[in-house]
Design a protein around this motif. Structure first.
Motif, PDB file in Angstrom:
ATOM      1  N   LEU A  32       0.835  -1.191   0.000  1.00 16.94           N
ATOM      2  CA  LEU A  32       0.000   0.000   0.000  1.00 16.94           C
ATOM      3  C   LEU A  32       0.873   1.246   0.000  1.00 16.94           C
ATOM      4  CD1 LEU A  32      -2.601  -0.897   2.794  1.00 16.94           C
ATOM      5  CD2 LEU A  32      -2.842  -1.260   0.334  1.00 16.94           C
ATOM      6  N   LYS A  33       0.403   2.270  -0.681  1.00 16.76           N
ATOM      7  CA  LYS A  33       1.032   3.583  -0.610  1.00 16.76           C
ATOM      8  C   LYS A  33       0.138   4.487   0.236  1.00 16.76           C
ATOM      9  CE  LYS A  33       3.403   3.231  -5.068  1.00 16.76           C
ATOM     10  NZ  LYS A  33       3.598   3.833  -6.423  1.00 16.76           N
ATOM     11  N   ILE A  34       0.685   4.947   1.340  1.00 15.06           N
ATOM     12  CA  ILE A  34      -0.098   5.756   2.270  1.00 15.06           C
ATOM     13  C   ILE A  34       0.536   7.138   2.383  1.00 15.06           C
ATOM     14  CG2 ILE A  34      -0.904   5.993   4.647  1.00 15.06           C
ATOM     15  CD1 ILE A  34      -1.128   2.993   4.798  1.00 15.06           C
ATOM     16  N   ASN A  35      -0.270   8.142   2.147  1.00 11.37           N
ATOM     17  CA  ASN A  35       0.160   9.536   2.189  1.00 11.37           C
ATOM     18  C   ASN A  35      -0.192  10.122   3.552  1.00 11.37           C
ATOM     19  OD1 ASN A  35       0.968  12.135   1.353  1.00 11.37           O
ATOM     20  ND2 ASN A  35      -1.116  12.626   0.664  1.00 11.37           N
ATOM     21  N   VAL A  36       0.815  10.538   4.310  1.00 13.79           N
ATOM     22  CA  VAL A  36       0.597  11.075   5.658  1.00 13.79           C
ATOM     23  C   VAL A  36       0.718  12.596   5.627  1.00 13.79           C
ATOM     24  CG1 VAL A  36       1.343  11.041   8.065  1.00 13.79           C
ATOM     25  CG2 VAL A  36       1.527   8.967   6.675  1.00 13.79           C
ATOM     26  N   ILE A  37      -0.351  13.261   6.031  1.00 10.46           N
ATOM     27  CA  ILE A  37      -0.397  14.723   6.080  1.00 10.46           C
ATOM     28  C   ILE A  37      -0.503  15.096   7.543  1.00 10.46           C
ATOM     29  CG2 ILE A  37      -1.659  16.771   5.295  1.00 10.46           C
ATOM     30  CD1 ILE A  37      -2.819  14.850   3.065  1.00 10.46           C
ATOM     31  N   ARG A  38       0.476  15.848   8.072  1.00 14.30           N
ATOM     32  CA  ARG A  38       0.579  15.921   9.530  1.00 14.30           C
ATOM     33  C   ARG A  38       1.007  17.291  10.029  1.00 14.30           C
ATOM     34  NH1 ARG A  38       6.050  13.288   9.491  1.00 14.30           N
ATOM     35  NH2 ARG A  38       7.301  14.698   8.239  1.00 14.30           N
ATOM     36  N   ASN A  39       0.734  17.484  11.318  1.00 19.43           N
ATOM     37  CA  ASN A  39       1.318  18.645  12.008  1.00 19.43           C
ATOM     38  C   ASN A  39       2.169  18.195  13.204  1.00 19.43           C
ATOM     39  OD1 ASN A  39      -0.583  17.986  13.960  1.00 19.43           O
ATOM     40  ND2 ASN A  39      -1.521  20.034  14.058  1.00 19.43           N
ATOM     41  N   HIS A  40       2.385  16.889  13.342  1.00 19.32           N
ATOM     42  CA  HIS A  40       3.350  16.351  14.310  1.00 19.32           C
ATOM     43  C   HIS A  40       3.833  15.005  13.767  1.00 19.32           C
ATOM     44  CE1 HIS A  40       0.496  13.598  16.739  1.00 19.32           C
ATOM     45  NE2 HIS A  40      -0.237  14.118  15.780  1.00 19.32           N
ATOM     46  N   SER A  41       4.833  14.445  14.389  1.00 14.02           N
ATOM     47  CA  SER A  41       5.542  13.298  13.819  1.00 14.02           C
ATOM     48  C   SER A  41       4.705  12.015  13.846  1.00 14.02           C
ATOM     49  CB  SER A  41       6.848  13.057  14.594  1.00 14.02           C
ATOM     50  OG  SER A  41       7.498  11.905  14.110  1.00 14.02           O
ATOM     51  N   VAL A  74      -2.658  20.672   1.424  1.00 18.09           N
ATOM     52  CA  VAL A  74      -3.148  19.299   1.453  1.00 18.09           C
ATOM     53  C   VAL A  74      -3.374  18.811   0.022  1.00 18.09           C
ATOM     54  CG1 VAL A  74      -5.039  17.799   2.152  1.00 18.09           C
ATOM     55  CG2 VAL A  74      -4.200  19.564   3.711  1.00 18.09           C
ATOM     56  N   ASP A  75      -2.790  17.665  -0.302  1.00 22.54           N
ATOM     57  CA  ASP A  75      -2.890  17.115  -1.651  1.00 22.54           C
ATOM     58  C   ASP A  75      -3.378  15.676  -1.588  1.00 22.54           C
ATOM     59  OD1 ASP A  75      -2.698  16.466  -4.287  1.00 22.54           O
ATOM     60  OD2 ASP A  75      -0.506  16.552  -4.399  1.00 22.54           O
ATOM     61  N   PHE A  76      -4.621  15.456  -2.036  1.00 22.01           N
ATOM     62  CA  PHE A  76      -5.187  14.114  -2.056  1.00 22.01           C
ATOM     63  C   PHE A  76      -5.090  13.476  -3.445  1.00 22.01           C
ATOM     64  CE2 PHE A  76      -8.118  15.567   1.560  1.00 22.01           C
ATOM     65  CZ  PHE A  76      -7.264  15.056   2.523  1.00 22.01           C
ATOM     66  N   SER A  77      -4.302  14.075  -4.346  1.00 28.86           N
ATOM     67  CA  SER A  77      -4.202  13.559  -5.715  1.00 28.86           C
ATOM     68  C   SER A  77      -2.857  12.898  -5.965  1.00 28.86           C
ATOM     69  CB  SER A  77      -4.422  14.692  -6.715  1.00 28.86           C
ATOM     70  OG  SER A  77      -3.423  15.696  -6.561  1.00 28.86           O
ATOM     71  N   THR A  78      -2.282  12.280  -4.938  1.00 24.54           N
ATOM     72  CA  THR A  78      -0.931  11.738  -5.048  1.00 24.54           C
ATOM     73  C   THR A  78      -0.906  10.285  -5.521  1.00 24.54           C
ATOM     74  OG1 THR A  78      -1.024  11.080  -2.723  1.00 24.54           O
ATOM     75  CG2 THR A  78      -0.091  13.249  -3.222  1.00 24.54           C
ATOM     76  N   GLY A  79      -2.050   9.701  -5.827  1.00 24.23           N
ATOM     77  CA  GLY A  79      -2.082   8.309  -6.262  1.00 24.23           C
ATOM     78  C   GLY A  79      -1.881   7.322  -5.140  1.00 24.23           C
ATOM     79  N   LEU A 107     -12.030  19.493   2.703  1.00 21.01           N
ATOM     80  CA  LEU A 107     -11.042  18.968   1.768  1.00 21.01           C
ATOM     81  C   LEU A 107     -11.268  17.497   1.461  1.00 21.01           C
ATOM     82  CD1 LEU A 107      -7.798  20.669   3.127  1.00 21.01           C
ATOM     83  CD2 LEU A 107      -8.861  21.089   0.896  1.00 21.01           C
ATOM     84  N   SER A 108     -11.696  16.733   2.457  1.00 20.21           N
ATOM     85  CA  SER A 108     -11.868  15.287   2.263  1.00 20.21           C
ATOM     86  C   SER A 108     -13.008  14.955   1.311  1.00 20.21           C
ATOM     87  CB  SER A 108     -12.114  14.597   3.607  1.00 20.21           C
ATOM     88  OG  SER A 108     -13.377  14.957   4.138  1.00 20.21           O
ATOM     89  N   GLN A 109     -13.919  15.905   1.096  1.00 19.12           N
ATOM     90  CA  GLN A 109     -15.058  15.644   0.222  1.00 19.12           C
ATOM     91  C   GLN A 109     -14.629  15.351  -1.208  1.00 19.12           C
ATOM     92  OE1 GLN A 109     -18.279  15.473   1.471  1.00 19.12           O
ATOM     93  NE2 GLN A 109     -17.198  15.730   3.422  1.00 19.12           N
ATOM     94  N   ALA A 112     -10.601  11.044  -3.882  1.00 16.47           N
ATOM     95  CA  ALA A 112     -11.055   9.808  -4.531  1.00 16.47           C
ATOM     96  C   ALA A 112     -10.678   8.574  -3.724  1.00 16.47           C
ATOM     97  CB  ALA A 112     -10.462   9.710  -5.934  1.00 16.47           C
ATOM     98  N   ASP A 113      -9.641   8.699  -2.903  1.00 19.69           N
ATOM     99  CA  ASP A 113      -9.172   7.579  -2.087  1.00 19.69           C
ATOM    100  C   ASP A 113      -9.568   7.803  -0.627  1.00 19.69           C
ATOM    101  OD1 ASP A 113      -7.657   6.344  -4.301  1.00 19.69           O
ATOM    102  OD2 ASP A 113      -6.431   8.153  -4.123  1.00 19.69           O
ATOM    103  N   PRO A 114      -9.609   6.745   0.184  1.00 22.00           N
ATOM    104  CA  PRO A 114     -10.010   6.890   1.578  1.00 22.00           C
ATOM    105  C   PRO A 114      -9.120   7.867   2.341  1.00 22.00           C
ATOM    106  CG  PRO A 114      -9.938   4.576   0.953  1.00 22.00           C
ATOM    107  CD  PRO A 114      -9.314   5.334  -0.169  1.00 22.00           C
ATOM    108  N   VAL A 115      -9.754   8.668   3.197  1.00 24.68           N
ATOM    109  CA  VAL A 115      -9.029   9.612   4.044  1.00 24.68           C
ATOM    110  C   VAL A 115      -9.346   9.288   5.499  1.00 24.68           C
ATOM    111  CG1 VAL A 115      -8.586  12.017   4.624  1.00 24.68           C
ATOM    112  CG2 VAL A 115      -9.203  11.401   2.279  1.00 24.68           C
ATOM    113  N   ILE A 116      -8.301   8.988   6.253  1.00 25.86           N
ATOM    114  CA  ILE A 116      -8.414   8.662   7.677  1.00 25.86           C
ATOM    115  C   ILE A 116      -7.893   9.841   8.475  1.00 25.86           C
ATOM    116  CG2 ILE A 116      -7.616   7.107   9.512  1.00 25.86           C
ATOM    117  CD1 ILE A 116      -7.011   5.071   7.166  1.00 25.86           C
TER     118      ILE A 116
END
Length: 535
Positions: A32-41, A74-79, A107-109, A112-116
Motif C-alpha cells: 500500500l502507498k499511504i500519504n501522511v499529512i501531519r502537524n506532528h511526527s 493538502v494534496d489528495f491527488s498523489t495516487g 477537503l476530504s469531500q 477519490a481515495d479513503p481519508v483517515i
C-alpha cells in the motif's frame, strides 16, 4: 500454528515490545502507498505498522507532507491507496480548532481515495467520507502515560512511545484494513472453553463458568450481530445440550436470537463451516473462526485455506481484546440492510421450502415480491460504497467505490447510480444490488454491477440486473449497452450471468432487448416517472 500464536499476541497482548516489531514486514504482502499529512511526527507509529498489517496480508510504504499547522497544501491527488491526517488539535485555540476541523472535513469531500483522520487533543467531529480513528479508548487505558512532553522535542510528537504503539495497532489492525479491504461477513465460534470456561458435556449447563473475558467476548458478538455480521456456532456437542444451555443460562449476553445458525453435532468443524458457506451463501474467506483447540484450527485451515482464524487461549480477557480489534470487523456506519441481514438469510430457508413445493412462477407469486429501482439517491451513497467493497461473488468489475466516487457519479449528469431494493412477505431485504454506469454518446457503459449474496438464488437475478441496466439506460437516454467485466477469484456467478445474458455487450456495445416478466413480481421505478405497476 505459529502464525496463530503470533497473531494472538499482536491483537491481544498488553506487553508488546517495540523492538520486536520494528522492521517486521511480510515481503509477499500486498503493498500500500499511504500519504501522511501531519502537524506532528508520525514516524514512531509507522515504524511498527507493518507488523500489524501483516495479519491482513498488507504492508505499507509512507510518503510525508511537511509539518504544517495550517494544512495549507493538502494534496489528495498523489495516487495513494489511502491518506492519513495526523493532527494534534491542542496546537490550536478554540477558534483555530474550529477552522481546521471545517477545512479538513471540506477537503476530504473531493478525495477519490479513503481519508483517515487521527485526531488527538480536542474532540473532532468527522463528516463523511472522512473516516475517524477514535483514540479515546487508548487515552483512557494509558491515562497520563499517553503523552510524554519530555520526549516531544526529540520525537516530534507529544505522544509517548506506548501511545504510538497502540495507535499503530489500531491503524494496522482495525482502521486501514477497514478502508482498504472487503470486510468479514461472519464470525463462527466454538462453545467449550471459548464462550465460557468448561466442557458442556461434562460440566453441564449449570457448571460452565462465565469469566469477565467471556462476558466481554459475548457482548462483542452481540454488538457485531447488531451491525449485520452473521454470528454462528460450530461446536462438537449434543444439539439438545446446547439448546438447553442457551435457554437456561440467562446470564449469557449472547442469546439464540443473536445467532444466525447453530451447527452443533459431531461432524468435523470444516464440514460444518462448509455447510455454513452454503447456508449463508458466502465464501469462507469472509469468515473468522474462533476456537480454543489447535487441532480443530489446523483441521479447518487444511480444508478451508482462506478462512481467518483466532485461537481462543485460556486467557479469556485476551481473547475478548483480540476479537474486538480483529481486522475486518469494523464498519463506519450501520445501515438498515445490516440490521436485517441475519433474518434475511434465515428467511431463505423458508423460501427454499416454498420453492420445492411449487412451480417457479407460483413460488415467486406466493412470496409477493416487490423490486424497486432508484436512481442517484443521495441517501444511499454509504450503502452503495459498502456493498461494492464487500461483494465478491456477483460483481462485474471490482471497482470498490469510495464514498466520494459514488457521490460524484450520482451527481453527474452523464452517470447513473441505480440501486435495487427487494422485499417479500417474509422480510424487507433493503438494497441488494447496484449498478454504476456512464453515458458515452448513445452508449450506456456499465462500469460495475454488484448484487448481495443474500439475494442470489431466488430466481430473480435477471430481473435485478437486466432491470437495473434497462432503468439506467432510460435514465440517461441510451439505446446501446456496453459491459465492463473482469474475471476474479470468486465472481463465477457474475461471469456465468454475463455469459448467458450479456456476452455480446461485453464485446461490442449493442441494444438490449429486455422487458420485465409479466404477472410475477411488482416493479417500482418512482424516480423515472413511471407509475408503479406489476409485471
Amino acid at each position: 500454528m505459529n502464525k496463530l500464536l503470533e497473531f494472538h499476541s499482536l491483537t491481544s497482548s498488553q506487553n508488546l515490545k517495540r523492538s520486536d516489531l520494528i522492521g517486521r514486514v511480510d515481503e509477499q504482502a500486498r503493498n500500500l502507498k499511504i500519504n501522511v499529512i501531519r502537524n506532528h511526527s508520525f514516524e514512531l507509529v509507522a515504524a511498527t505498522l507493518n507488523a500489524f498489517l501483516e495479519i491482513s496480508g498488507l504492508k505499507a510504504e509512507f510518503s510525508y507532507s511537511d509539518y504544517d499547522d495550517a494544512f495549507a497544501n493538502v494534496d489528495f491527488s498523489t495516487g495513494a491507496d489511502a491518506h492519513i491526517l495526523w493532527v494534534d488539535l491542542d496546537r490550536y485555540d478554540d477558534k483555530g480548532r474550529e477552522h481546521i476541523a471545517a477545512r479538513l472535513n471540506e477537503l476530504s469531500q473531493s478525495a477519490a481515495d479513503p481519508v483517515i483522520i487521527v485526531p488527538i487533543g480536542a474532540e473532532f467531529e468527522a463528516q463523511e467520507p472522512l473516516f475517524k480513528a477514535d483514540v479515546t479508548p487508548i487515552i483512557t487505558r494509558l491515562g497520563d502515560k499517553f503523552f510524554d512532553e519530555r520526549l516531544a522535542d526529540f520525537t516530534g510528537t507529544r505522544c509517548s512511545p506506548a501511545a504510538c504503539m497502540e495507535m499503530s495497532r489500531l491503524l494496522g489492525l482495525r482502521i486501514i484494513p477497514a478502508v482498504i479491504l472487503p470486510g468479514l461477513k461472519a464470525v463462527v465460534v466454538d462453545l467449550d472453553n471459548t464462550l465460557y470456561k468448561g466442557v458442556l458435556g461434562e460440566d453441564g449447563a449449570d457448571g460452565v463458568v462465565l469469566e469477565p473475558g467471556h462476558i466481554a467476548l459475548q457482548q462483542k458478538l452481540v454488538e457485531l450481530a447488531g451491525q449485520g455480521f452473521f454470528i454462528c456456532v460450530a461446536s462438537k456437542n449434543e444439539a439438545e445440550d446446547a439448546e438447553h444451555l442457551f435457554n437456561s443460562r440467562t446470564d449469557f449476553p449472547l442469546r439464540p436470537e443473536h445467532v444466525t445458525k447453530f451447527m452443533v453435532n459431531w461432524d468435523s468443524k470444516s464440514s460444518n463451516i462448509q455447510d455454513l458457506e452454503k447456508f449463508l451463501n458466502i465464501h469462507h474467506s469472509s469468515m473468522l473462526f474462533v476456537d480454543d483447540n489447535m487441532g480443530e484450527l489446523f483441521e479447518v485451515s487444511n480444508a478451508l485455506p482462506d478462512i481467518k482464524q483466532f485461537w481462543a487461549s485460556p486467557d479469556s480477557d485476551a481473547n475478548a481484546r483480540g476479537v474486538s480489534i480483529y481486522p475486518g470487523l469494523l464498519k463506519s456506519k450501520v445501515t438498515a440492510e445490516d440490521a436485517a441481514r441475519s433474518k434475511d438469510v434465515q428467511a431463505n430457508e423458508e423460501r427454499r421450502r416454498l420453492r420445492e413445493q411449487m412451480s417457479p412462477e407460483d413460488y415467486l407469486r406466493s412470496l409477493e415480491i416487490k423490486i424497486s429501482f432508484m436512481a442517484n439517491d443521495p441517501e444511499q451513497v454509504t450503502r452503495v460504497s459498502e456493498l461494492s467493497r464487500k461483494t465478491n461473488q456477483f460483481i462485474f468489475n471490482y471497482k470498490r467505490y469510495s464514498l466520494a466516487e459514488v457521490k460524484a457519479a450520482a451527481e453527474s449528469s452523464t452517470s447513473c447510480v441505480m440501486t435495487v431494493s427487494m422485499s417479500d412477505k417474509l422480510i424487507d431485504s433493503g438494497i441488494i444490488g447496484c449498478l454504476v454506469a456512464h453515458k458515452h454518446e448513445d452508449i450506456l457503459q456499465v462500469e460495475d454491477m454488484f448484487v448481495s449474496c443474500r439475494a442470489l438464488g431466488r430466481g430473480l437475478d435477471d430481473v435485478v440486473v437486466l432491470g437495473a441496466i434497462k432503468c439506467a439506460a432510460d435514465q440517461l437516454g441510451c439505446s446501446k449497452i456496453g459491459i465492463e467485466f473482469q474475471k476474479g477469484d470468486r465472481n463465477g456467478p457474475a461471469e456465468d450471468f454475463v455469459a448467458k445474458y450479456l456476452n455480446e455487450h461485453a464485446n461490442v456495445p449493442s441494444e438490449l432487448d429486455y422487458s420485465f416478466p409479466q404477472g410475477i413480481v411488482e416493479i417500482s421505478v418512482p424516480e423515472l416517472d413511471v407509475e408503479e405497476q406489476s409485471y
